[in-house]
Scaffold this motif. Structure first.
Motif, PDB file in Angstrom:
ATOM      1  N   TYR A 179       1.051  -1.164  -0.091  1.00 22.27           N
ATOM      2  CA  TYR A 179       0.084   0.087   0.187  1.00 22.27           C
ATOM      3  C   TYR A 179       0.727   1.358   0.022  1.00 22.27           C
ATOM      4  N   HIS A 180       2.013   1.336   0.789  1.00 21.12           N
ATOM      5  CA  HIS A 180       3.021   2.252   0.969  1.00 21.12           C
ATOM      6  C   HIS A 180       3.404   2.584  -0.384  1.00 21.12           C
ATOM      7  N   GLY A 181       3.744   1.587  -1.443  1.00 19.58           N
ATOM      8  CA  GLY A 181       4.478   1.794  -2.550  1.00 19.58           C
ATOM      9  C   GLY A 181       3.482   2.494  -3.568  1.00 19.58           C
ATOM     10  N   ALA A 182       2.110   1.913  -3.618  1.00 22.22           N
ATOM     11  CA  ALA A 182       1.030   2.543  -4.176  1.00 22.22           C
ATOM     12  C   ALA A 182       0.709   3.778  -3.980  1.00 22.22           C
ATOM     13  N   TYR A 183       0.435   4.183  -2.352  1.00 27.34           N
ATOM     14  CA  TYR A 183       0.130   5.461  -1.943  1.00 27.34           C
ATOM     15  C   TYR A 183       1.102   6.442  -2.476  1.00 27.34           C
ATOM     16  N   THR A 184       2.421   6.301  -1.969  1.00 24.41           N
ATOM     17  CA  THR A 184       3.595   7.451  -2.350  1.00 24.41           C
ATOM     18  C   THR A 184       3.752   7.433  -3.866  1.00 24.41           C
ATOM     19  N   ALA A 185       3.501   6.724  -4.570  1.00 23.62           N
ATOM     20  CA  ALA A 185       3.511   6.859  -6.052  1.00 23.62           C
ATOM     21  C   ALA A 185       2.456   7.547  -6.466  1.00 23.62           C
ATOM     22  N   GLY A 186       1.262   7.951  -5.924  1.00 22.34           N
ATOM     23  CA  GLY A 186       0.272   8.681  -6.272  1.00 22.34           C
ATOM     24  C   GLY A 186      -0.898   8.181  -6.746  1.00 22.34           C
ATOM     25  N   VAL A 187      -1.092   6.916  -6.507  1.00 19.64           N
ATOM     26  CA  VAL A 187      -2.220   6.061  -7.087  1.00 19.64           C
ATOM     27  C   VAL A 187      -3.603   6.531  -6.514  1.00 19.64           C
ATOM     28  N   THR A 188      -4.544   7.018  -7.174  1.00 17.87           N
ATOM     29  CA  THR A 188      -5.711   7.457  -6.742  1.00 17.87           C
ATOM     30  C   THR A 188      -6.912   6.966  -7.832  1.00 17.87           C
ATOM     31  N   THR A 189      -8.078   7.533  -7.442  1.00 21.87           N
ATOM     32  CA  THR A 189      -9.118   7.328  -8.437  1.00 21.87           C
ATOM     33  C   THR A 189      -8.943   7.441  -9.985  1.00 21.87           C
ATOM     34  N   GLY A 190      -8.941   6.524 -10.881  1.00 15.10           N
ATOM     35  CA  GLY A 190      -8.673   6.481 -11.994  1.00 15.10           C
ATOM     36  C   GLY A 190      -7.318   6.304 -12.743  1.00 15.10           C
ATOM     37  N   SER A 191      -6.349   6.081 -11.784  1.00 14.36           N
ATOM     38  CA  SER A 191      -5.185   6.114 -12.029  1.00 14.36           C
ATOM     39  C   SER A 191      -4.644   4.883 -12.887  1.00 14.36           C
ATOM     40  N   THR A 192      -3.569   4.897 -13.912  1.00 18.48           N
ATOM     41  CA  THR A 192      -3.008   3.737 -14.434  1.00 18.48           C
ATOM     42  C   THR A 192      -1.708   3.319 -13.657  1.00 18.48           C
ATOM     43  N   VAL A 193      -1.341   2.257 -13.596  1.00 18.36           N
ATOM     44  CA  VAL A 193      -0.428   1.812 -12.582  1.00 18.36           C
ATOM     45  C   VAL A 193       0.346   0.701 -13.138  1.00 18.36           C
ATOM     46  N   TYR A 194       1.609   0.818 -13.210  1.00 18.35           N
ATOM     47  CA  TYR A 194       2.631  -0.142 -13.339  1.00 18.35           C
ATOM     48  C   TYR A 194       3.369  -0.894 -12.023  1.00 18.35           C
ATOM     49  N   VAL A 195       3.011  -2.163 -11.821  1.00 20.89           N
ATOM     50  CA  VAL A 195       4.070  -2.721 -10.538  1.00 20.89           C
ATOM     51  C   VAL A 195       4.898  -3.694 -11.186  1.00 20.89           C
ATOM     52  N   ALA A 196       6.177  -3.398 -10.547  1.00 21.16           N
ATOM     53  CA  ALA A 196       7.441  -4.265 -11.228  1.00 21.16           C
ATOM     54  C   ALA A 196       7.318  -5.386 -10.278  1.00 21.16           C
TER      55      ALA A 196
END
Length: 402
Positions: A179-196
């Motif tokens: 969660y910390h990784g996603a939250y600090t990267a700025g993930v929010t409503t509608g985001s597109t996200v790449y997780v390595a």
């Protein structure tokens, strides 16, 4: 007690379950021992194998032989120190892997991952981990937790906790870290996200991104079983063994070559992609997440990077010096967040999400319960890329609740 056992690191590639001393309400500091009146002793209900443990067991750190491993701990309080006021005997609690005093400047500002008072050699401490203060690990039957009123998260209802224990055991590290990784990267409503990375932390991060409202979560890995696990809860995936570039593969999914946010859940044992997938290239993930994150976007880096890596591919890597395209990150105005997750920033909120059925983290990471005695096989299977989060069951509580 008197029947304590723990998972002991014996050297590169070797762990064993051995009899260990019963924990005491004591603190040892530079050879001196004193009473730990602010601590408690836990009967460990569940304790997990972590990818960070695997780095040590592979011999990729300076961990000494004889260390009792384990920093992901959930347990029942069976003994309470004199100065503990709010935690009670019988409470079932999650133990943040960060050991923190609650008194120093960092703790008061919420940066519990770098507490200044629990490790004589550097900021930050953890149970059963190299260079983290020498605290006894929790892959055991019993463990001591200091500063208990500050550190422990007590579950509000015992029966409810035991019913959801496979999910709640993820609160000590993996779920908050993802969660910390996603939250600090700025993930929010509608985001597109790449997780390595589709190991347990990568899968937890992907599920956390969904909880945060991401529109599309793309997970990259080289192990098909792990990619299938990511797809099982709605993620898109890319196979990094293929020769196509990462931007090309992302474009096939999104119609764009970049994402809003990216998260490195791999760390310093990263390998190259495509034809280099069998070659260790520790800066690969960091450089690629900078490449695929849009201008002004964010990068979370919960993946572990160390200052000393005896198995590093070259002299620079052995001291944590990697060849980064930092100019690219600067030119794109990216923001980065690194370091240990400060678990207490997130664990209560994530506990509430679990208790009220807003997420299914155990399902997402494929929580797999094994006995404490089977821990060596769990480590071996994890090292081979098993798409599982191994949960150790020292007292048979989880097996009995099946």
């Amino acid at each position: 007690m008197s029947d304590n056992k723990g998972v002991v690191y014996l050297g590169a590639g070797k762990v064993d379950v051995q009899s260990i001393d019963d924990p005491k309400l004591e603190l040892s500091y530079r050879g001196k021992t004193r009473q730990c009146h602010h601590g408690v002793i836990l009967k460990v209900i569940s304790t997990n194998i972590c990818g960070s443990d695997q780095h040590m067991v592979r011999g990729r750190t300076t961990a000494p032989a004889g260390m009792v491993l384990g920093h992901e701990i959930t347990g029942e309080v069976i003994e309470v120190g004199r100065d503990v006021e709010f935690i009670k005997k019988g409470d079932i609690c999650s133990v943040p892997f960060n050991i923190a005093c609650g008194r120093c400047r960092c703790c008061k500002e919420g940066d519990t991952g770098v507490c200044e008072n629990v490790n004589p050699d550097r900021p930050g401490a953890a149970y059963g981990y190299v260079d983290m203060g020498g605290w006894i690990g929790g892959q055991s039957r019993y463990v001591m937790v200091p500063y208990a009123d500050w550190n422990l998260l007590a579950f509000p209802d015992r029966d409810q906790a035991l019913a959801k224990i496979r999910d709640l055991t993820m609160l000590s590290d993996i779920f908050p870290t993802g969660y910390h990784g996603a939250y600090t990267a700025g993930v929010t409503t509608g985001s597109t996200v790449y997780v390595a990375g589709a190991g347990p932390v990568g899968l937890a991060c992907a599920h956390a991104a969904q909880l945060l409202g991401a529109a599309v979560v793309i997970v990259g890995d080289m192990v098909e079983e792990r990619l299938a696990q990511a797809r099982s809860f709605g993620c898109e995936t890319v196979d990094l063994k293929t020769d196509a570039s990462l931007p090309d593969m992302i474009e096939q999914i999104l119609g764009s070559r970049e994402v809003d946010c990216a998260v490195d859940c791999v760390g310093f044992e990263a390998r190259g992609h495509g034809g280099d997938s069998g070659v260790e290239k520790p800066a690969t993930v960091l450089n690629q997440v900078m490449e695929v994150t849009r201008v002004g976007g964010g990068v979370g880096i919960p993946g572990l990077y160390v200052t000393d890596d005896p198995g590093g591919v070259d002299e620079a890597a052995r001291t944590g010096n990697l060849s980064l395209r930092i100019g690219l990150g600067w030119a794109k105005s990216l923001h980065f967040t690194t370091g240990q997750c400060p678990v207490m920033k997130y664990n209560r909120g994530l506990m509430m999400a679990i208790l009220h059925d807003r997420c299914q983290i155990a399902k997402a990471v494929n929580a797999t319960v094994i006995s404490l005695d089977d821990a060596p096989q769990g480590y071996a299977d994890f090292d081979q890329g098993a798409a599982k989060k191994f949960v150790l069951d020292p007292h048979g509580v989880l097996a009995a609740s099946t």
